[in-house]
Design a protein around this motif. Structure first.
Motif, PDB file in Angstrom:
ATOM      1  N   TYR A 160      27.258  57.716  98.728  1.00 44.37           N
ATOM      2  CA  TYR A 160      27.933  57.594  97.445  1.00 44.37           C
ATOM      3  C   TYR A 160      29.398  57.957  97.612  1.00 44.37           C
ATOM      4  CZ  TYR A 160      28.565  58.048  92.374  1.00 44.37           C
ATOM      5  OH  TYR A 160      28.972  57.870  91.083  1.00 44.37           O
ATOM      6  N   HIS A 161      30.246  57.316  96.824  1.00 42.06           N
ATOM      7  CA  HIS A 161      31.670  57.655  96.777  1.00 42.06           C
ATOM      8  C   HIS A 161      31.987  58.158  95.381  1.00 42.06           C
ATOM      9  CE1 HIS A 161      35.974  56.379  95.972  1.00 42.06           C
ATOM     10  NE2 HIS A 161      36.051  57.405  96.783  1.00 42.06           N
ATOM     11  N   ALA A 162      32.402  59.414  95.272  1.00 43.97           N
ATOM     12  CA  ALA A 162      32.734  60.020  93.980  1.00 43.97           C
ATOM     13  C   ALA A 162      34.212  60.361  93.940  1.00 43.97           C
ATOM     14  CB  ALA A 162      31.918  61.294  93.764  1.00 43.97           C
ATOM     15  N   LEU A 163      34.769  60.301  92.749  1.00 41.59           N
ATOM     16  CA  LEU A 163      36.139  60.750  92.576  1.00 41.59           C
ATOM     17  C   LEU A 163      36.162  62.269  92.544  1.00 41.59           C
ATOM     18  CD1 LEU A 163      37.415  58.198  89.924  1.00 41.59           C
ATOM     19  CD2 LEU A 163      37.853  58.216  92.385  1.00 41.59           C
ATOM     20  N   ARG A 164      37.205  62.834  93.117  1.00 42.56           N
ATOM     21  CA  ARG A 164      37.336  64.284  93.179  1.00 42.56           C
ATOM     22  C   ARG A 164      37.388  64.864  91.768  1.00 42.56           C
ATOM     23  NH1 ARG A 164      38.498  67.673  96.983  1.00 42.56           N
ATOM     24  NH2 ARG A 164      39.210  66.104  98.453  1.00 42.56           N
ATOM     25  N   PRO A 165      36.516  65.835  91.462  1.00 40.74           N
ATOM     26  CA  PRO A 165      36.542  66.456  90.131  1.00 40.74           C
ATOM     27  C   PRO A 165      37.860  67.212  89.926  1.00 40.74           C
ATOM     28  CG  PRO A 165      34.571  67.102  91.350  1.00 40.74           C
ATOM     29  CD  PRO A 165      35.449  66.366  92.292  1.00 40.74           C
ATOM     30  N   VAL A 166      38.489  66.988  88.787  1.00 40.63           N
ATOM     31  CA  VAL A 166      39.734  67.670  88.465  1.00 40.63           C
ATOM     32  C   VAL A 166      39.466  68.828  87.509  1.00 40.63           C
ATOM     33  CG1 VAL A 166      42.033  67.383  87.462  1.00 40.63           C
ATOM     34  CG2 VAL A 166      41.031  65.535  88.822  1.00 40.63           C
ATOM     35  N   GLN A 167      38.682  68.567  86.489  1.00 45.93           N
ATOM     36  CA  GLN A 167      38.314  69.574  85.497  1.00 45.93           C
ATOM     37  C   GLN A 167      36.858  69.985  85.740  1.00 45.93           C
ATOM     38  OE1 GLN A 167      40.585  70.701  83.360  1.00 45.93           O
ATOM     39  NE2 GLN A 167      42.065  69.253  84.185  1.00 45.93           N
ATOM     40  N   PRO A 168      36.468  71.176  85.291  1.00 48.49           N
ATOM     41  CA  PRO A 168      35.065  71.595  85.475  1.00 48.49           C
ATOM     42  C   PRO A 168      34.055  70.597  84.911  1.00 48.49           C
ATOM     43  CG  PRO A 168      36.395  73.448  84.753  1.00 48.49           C
ATOM     44  CD  PRO A 168      37.286  72.231  84.690  1.00 48.49           C
TER      45      PRO A 168
ATOM     46  N   GLY B 233      40.188  60.969  96.075  1.00 51.32           N
ATOM     47  CA  GLY B 233      40.949  60.372  94.996  1.00 51.32           C
ATOM     48  C   GLY B 233      40.733  58.867  95.088  1.00 51.32           C
ATOM     49  N   GLU B 234      41.652  58.120  94.599  1.00 56.60           N
ATOM     50  CA  GLU B 234      41.548  56.661  94.654  1.00 56.60           C
ATOM     51  C   GLU B 234      41.626  56.184  96.109  1.00 56.60           C
ATOM     52  OE1 GLU B 234      41.052  54.545  92.085  1.00 56.60           O
ATOM     53  OE2 GLU B 234      40.908  56.264  90.749  1.00 56.60           O
ATOM     54  N   LEU B 235      40.805  55.226  96.458  1.00 61.63           N
ATOM     55  CA  LEU B 235      40.822  54.603  97.777  1.00 61.63           C
ATOM     56  C   LEU B 235      40.875  53.096  97.601  1.00 61.63           C
ATOM     57  CD1 LEU B 235      38.101  56.457  99.881  1.00 61.63           C
ATOM     58  CD2 LEU B 235      40.558  56.656 100.084  1.00 61.63           C
ATOM     59  N   PRO B 236      41.529  52.399  98.524  1.00 57.33           N
ATOM     60  CA  PRO B 236      41.516  50.935  98.459  1.00 57.33           C
ATOM     61  C   PRO B 236      40.093  50.402  98.642  1.00 57.33           C
ATOM     62  CG  PRO B 236      43.087  51.735 100.116  1.00 57.33           C
ATOM     63  CD  PRO B 236      42.316  52.909  99.627  1.00 57.33           C
ATOM     64  N   LEU B 237      39.763  49.358  97.906  1.00 57.57           N
ATOM     65  CA  LEU B 237      38.419  48.785  97.945  1.00 57.57           C
ATOM     66  C   LEU B 237      37.982  48.383  99.355  1.00 57.57           C
ATOM     67  CD1 LEU B 237      35.962  48.116  96.304  1.00 57.57           C
ATOM     68  CD2 LEU B 237      36.979  45.913  95.756  1.00 57.57           C
ATOM     69  N   PRO B 238      38.846  47.769 100.185  1.00 53.11           N
ATOM     70  CA  PRO B 238      38.404  47.433 101.557  1.00 53.11           C
ATOM     71  C   PRO B 238      37.971  48.670 102.357  1.00 53.11           C
ATOM     72  CG  PRO B 238      40.415  46.242 101.027  1.00 53.11           C
ATOM     73  CD  PRO B 238      40.183  47.213  99.913  1.00 53.11           C
ATOM     74  N   LEU B 239      38.650  49.796 102.140  1.00 53.61           N
ATOM     75  CA  LEU B 239      38.268  51.017 102.851  1.00 53.61           C
ATOM     76  C   LEU B 239      36.929  51.545 102.339  1.00 53.61           C
ATOM     77  CD1 LEU B 239      38.785  53.226 104.880  1.00 53.61           C
ATOM     78  CD2 LEU B 239      40.211  54.390 103.177  1.00 53.61           C
ATOM     79  N   VAL B 240      36.710  51.489 101.043  1.00 55.47           N
ATOM     80  CA  VAL B 240      35.418  51.926 100.480  1.00 55.47           C
ATOM     81  C   VAL B 240      34.296  51.062 101.032  1.00 55.47           C
ATOM     82  CG1 VAL B 240      34.068  52.169  98.370  1.00 55.47           C
ATOM     83  CG2 VAL B 240      36.457  52.887  98.387  1.00 55.47           C
ATOM     84  N   ARG B 241      34.528  49.753 101.121  1.00 53.50           N
ATOM     85  CA  ARG B 241      33.497  48.862 101.688  1.00 53.50           C
ATOM     86  C   ARG B 241      33.194  49.225 103.129  1.00 53.50           C
ATOM     87  NH1 ARG B 241      36.217  43.733  99.002  1.00 53.50           N
ATOM     88  NH2 ARG B 241      35.043  43.694  97.052  1.00 53.50           N
ATOM     89  N   ARG B 242      34.243  49.515 103.900  1.00 50.83           N
ATOM     90  CA  ARG B 242      34.057  49.891 105.306  1.00 50.83           C
ATOM     91  C   ARG B 242      33.239  51.180 105.407  1.00 50.83           C
ATOM     92  NH1 ARG B 242      38.522  52.452 109.025  1.00 50.83           N
ATOM     93  NH2 ARG B 242      37.184  53.021 110.750  1.00 50.83           N
ATOM     94  N   LEU B 243      33.562  52.152 104.554  1.00 43.60           N
ATOM     95  CA  LEU B 243      32.842  53.420 104.577  1.00 43.60           C
ATOM     96  C   LEU B 243      31.386  53.239 104.164  1.00 43.60           C
ATOM     97  CD1 LEU B 243      35.646  55.675 103.102  1.00 43.60           C
ATOM     98  CD2 LEU B 243      34.810  55.658 105.457  1.00 43.60           C
ATOM     99  N   ARG B 244      31.128  52.337 103.259  1.00 49.57           N
ATOM    100  CA  ARG B 244      29.735  52.049 102.880  1.00 49.57           C
ATOM    101  C   ARG B 244      28.976  51.458 104.064  1.00 49.57           C
ATOM    102  NH1 ARG B 244      30.986  49.727  96.926  1.00 49.57           N
ATOM    103  NH2 ARG B 244      31.136  51.744  95.906  1.00 49.57           N
ATOM    104  N   ARG B 245      29.633  50.578 104.809  1.00 53.36           N
ATOM    105  CA  ARG B 245      28.989  50.018 106.006  1.00 53.36           C
ATOM    106  C   ARG B 245      28.720  51.106 107.040  1.00 53.36           C
ATOM    107  NH1 ARG B 245      32.718  45.822 105.132  1.00 53.36           N
ATOM    108  NH2 ARG B 245      34.073  46.646 106.737  1.00 53.36           N
TER     109      ARG B 245
END
Length: 129
Positions: free
Chosen positions: A98-106, A81-93
């Protein structure tokens, strides 16, 4: 064989994504266990891992470095789901592809389908000729 490991706590999400990629011709393994995910990565049965932000009481931020140490060529796609930008940057490092949002609908599955397709295309380009 184009192998995908789906590591997610949510049973419905695992089923939905597994069906999507099985229909697309991938070899799919699913798990809700961090130990099983590490085992599959060590055995190199999967080239791409689709990982949720937390499962088996282990956060993705803690698991990604372990997965990458087990197989440095592994491609990790984080689905959350939504993640804070600093955490996304850390995960990229840490090496996520790729970081995708969880699909809700097909119909929301197109993003993750394209990310997996790009991940395999990238792996083919990295192979020695």
């Amino acid at each position: 064989m184009r192998g995908i490991l789906i590591a997610d706590q949510d049973l419905e999400s695992r089923k939905r994504m597994a069906n999507l990629f099985i229909e697309a011709g991938y070899h799919v393994t699913v798990t809700d266990s961090a130990a099983s995910a590490l085992y599959d990565v060590l055995k190199k049965t999967a080239q791409v891992v689709i990982l949720s932000s937390e499962f088996d009481e282990v956060r993705a931020a803690d698991l990604i470095p372990l997965l990458k140490r087990c197989n440095r060529n592994l491609t990790v796609i984080l689905v959350t789901g939504e993640l804070p930008l600093p955490l996304v940057r850390r995960l990229r490092r840490e090496g996520i592809f790729y970081h995708a949002l969880r699909p809700v609908q097909p119909e929301d599955s197109e993003e993750i389908r394209q990310a997996v397709s790009c991940a395999f295309a990238s792996l083919v380009q990295q192979e020695p000729r």
